[in-house]
Scaffold this active site. Structure first.
Site, PDB file in Angstrom:
ATOM      1  N   ASP A 236       0.902  -1.020   0.071  1.00 15.51           N
ATOM      2  CA  ASP A 236      -0.060  -0.104   0.056  1.00 15.51           C
ATOM      3  C   ASP A 236       1.006   1.269  -0.107  1.00 15.51           C
ATOM      4  O   ASP A 236       2.061   1.150  -0.127  1.00 15.51           O
ATOM      5  CB  ASP A 236      -0.873  -0.010   1.144  1.00 15.51           C
ATOM      6  CG  ASP A 236      -0.303   0.004   2.518  1.00 15.51           C
ATOM      7  OD1 ASP A 236       0.951   0.256   2.756  1.00 15.51           O
ATOM      8  OD2 ASP A 236      -0.943  -0.019   3.569  1.00 15.51           O
TER       9      ASP A 236
ATOM     10  N   ASP B 148      -7.609  -7.642  -0.208  1.00 21.21           N
ATOM     11  CA  ASP B 148      -6.557  -8.031   1.023  1.00 21.21           C
ATOM     12  C   ASP B 148      -7.205  -7.775   2.102  1.00 21.21           C
ATOM     13  O   ASP B 148      -8.191  -7.011   2.368  1.00 21.21           O
ATOM     14  CB  ASP B 148      -5.615  -7.161   0.879  1.00 21.21           C
ATOM     15  CG  ASP B 148      -5.486  -5.479   1.268  1.00 21.21           C
ATOM     16  OD1 ASP B 148      -5.392  -5.599   2.402  1.00 21.21           O
ATOM     17  OD2 ASP B 148      -6.327  -4.789   0.649  1.00 21.21           O
TER      18      ASP B 148
END
Lengths: 377, 377
Positions: free
Chosen positions: A93, A268
């Site tokens: 991320d 995720d």
């Protein structure tokens, strides 16, 4: 514009899709669930178990890794894949979301977020350009643009401001990524909270900028599941069909199945490992709380039909004992059991989509969950 | 008297021995190091890793298991081996030692110890007969007599009183074990603190009563290593050579090597897993503290010559990061690395004894440890 495409769509069935995404560290079969290895490790699970469970790709958190052990150190050690020994594809991320949830004294400006590290209190600045630089040092196969995510419910004006800022950061992220070596990917993120028009504008905005794949961010942040699914339906038609679609931070097996039905390819979530640490198993029979006294004398496994050894062979009574005693092995077994269940669900979806039987699979799976656990004995 | 012998001595070399002990759940190669699975689980290590590391037998703690999940429950679930899924041989202690170190309001009388459970405060009585009953419910391949262990240093009078009480409990334990099915074993325990004459008397006493094997208890309880080794030398000549000899609660790899040289066949200790949880690895190069900053940028493994994958393939930098970050995976990896090292040491000793090269092996191994870790880079 004109970014190379590494995604191959191999079959669709209604909204559901299956395909292959080729990364520098290997091929990712989709739909893909990425277990979360926050600080470069899966909590309570060995990498070999993650691999054996069928995961092709895992997620690492830029915020944690940049603070410790540091991005340059990981680069010097050959990148995150080599450093951890995982070896396979990794998505990171941008770090922005964790700054908002974990760091102290954070401040968002047009240019960057500044914050104090939750580890040592050091003052850190994270801009879209710095986030890309860090993710490239980590060696991420898939980097994410920096964005600003608003918790729901929120005022429309706040959602719109964050969405517009995220679009400007998307452009800056793409520019910063231009010199990345071929094969590495950057995904843009659609924001816009629970406001359909803002979701449309954000999705069109990132597609206009052009990325290797498109994520939907800012969901699973407090809104009901129905709102999340409605927002997916608003966004998906605006994304190009030939690129992977990633729903960030989601979710339960049911969330995944519903999102796949609406065209999502990647996910995720910390749920398999976090719930495992809290004594909860995800199974064909739905969620099972091993703390429950009904399991104390039950020699049966969680699911005798599972192909995953720990799911098929471990007595519920033993899992109950481990959870009640606070033994690490309980969290370890339930975490791998959950990761294996999520991966199995992705493989089953893929097979059903390939065969054109997704609707049947969807109904059967939901019925199994609704039926719940086997009767106590 | 006249208990059947399940131990086969296959070679001796000086004081060192190697052999095979046949239990109802499998053969134990000696010298044997028994990893400790206190409450029916190895902390941070899967059973398959314990097995792959080469452990033939593990230890369970009667005190913990009788309180939770309960001995009758484990019996109903098929015994400890089946309950845990370990499947192999298990030795259980009598519970007496843990009562002394963990329980509240404990009181020792001629008949029994009474205490309050550290889990729920319940009042419990543990007599030699009840200890045997509990261990038989657990299904232990090897049960231990109940004894009283005195922390050192201690007054001679206290040591003697506890030693005599332990001998009377030895007789009661043996009587209580008479109806055990064939193949299951009961070991007597020599006490006597650091007083040679009391050690002699205790050893002769338990041999006169007659057990399947003989343990040395009350060492590694605060005395210097030299005292421990001297006491082993006092006790061993009084034990019959055809039975296994078990040094309880010991110890470091060096303790093991020294004790084996003095005729000991079996060991148990929490050290591999406990030190692993504290960031310390046992290796061919001695003990290595992974918290040390010298490892932060070191891509090399702990021991590139090891045949254990995690020892040979995991970067020190990664282990350092995991330990510093408090990631469970660090404790998991170091615990399995340590168990594997202990087991490898036992196999290497066995091979050296079989070939008559134990003295060489002893010198070479001590020299490796003394040389210490590889140079930093």
């Amino acid at each position: 514009m004109g970014l190379s495409n590494h995604f191959e769509l191999t079959a669709t069935d209604g909204g559901a899709r299956t395909g292959r995404l080729t990364t520098p560290h290997g091929v990712v079969r989709t739909p893909a669930f990425m277990p979360v290895g926050t600080a470069g490790a899966m909590k309570g699970v060995h990498w070999r178990e993650v691999r054996e469970a069928g995961a092709d790709i895992v997620l690492g958190n830029t915020y944690h890794l940049m603070l410790r052990p540091g991005a340059q150190r990981i680069a010097d050690l050959g990148g995150l894949q080599k450093f951890t020994g995982w070896g396979g594809p990794m998505l990171t991320d941008s770090g922005g979301f964790q700054v908002m949830s974990l760091a102290d004294l954070r401040k968002v400006s047009e240019n960057a977020v500044t914050f104090r590290s939750h580890i040592d209190g050091a003052r850190v600045e994270l801009s879209p350009e710095r986030s890309i630089e860090v993710q490239r040092l980590l060696g991420s196969d898939i980097a994410m643009q920096m964005d600003e995510c608003v918790r729901l419910p929120a005022e429309r004006a706040d959602i719109e401001r964050a969405m517009q800022l995220s679009l400007r950061w998307a452009e800056r992220s793409k520019r910063a990524f231009e010199t990345a070596p071929p094969g590495y990917m950057l995904f843009g993120i659609a924001q816009g909270g629970d406001v359909p028009e803002l979701r449309h504008a954000s999705a069109r905005g990132i597609v206009d900028i052009g990325f290797h794949g498109y994520a939907i961010g800012g969901l699973a942040v407090g809104e009901p599941q129905a709102v999340m699914l409605a927002m997916i339906e608003e966004v998906v038609p605006h994304l190009t069909a030939d690129r992977p679609r990633y729903l960030m931070g989601v979710g339960t097996p049911e969330d995944l199945l519903e999102a796949i039905r609406r065209g999502i390819d990647m996910f995720d979530c910390v749920m398999p490992t976090r719930n495992g640490r809290h004594g909860v198993a995800f199974t064909r029979h739905g969620q099972i709380n091993l703390r429950n006294a009904r399991h104390a004398d039950d020699p049966r496994p969680l699911d005798e039909a599972s192909e995953w050894p720990a799911t098929r062979d471990t007595a519920r009574a033993y899992l109950h004992h481990l959870v009640k005693s606070g033994e690490t092995l309980g969290a370890m077994l339930l975490s791998e059991i959950n990761i294996a269940y999520y991966q199995r669900l992705m493989r089953d979806v893929s097979e059903a989509v390939s065969k054109g039987t997704f609707a049947d699979f969807y109904e059967r799976t939901k019925a199994d969950w609704a039926r719940g656990d086997i009767a106590p004995r």
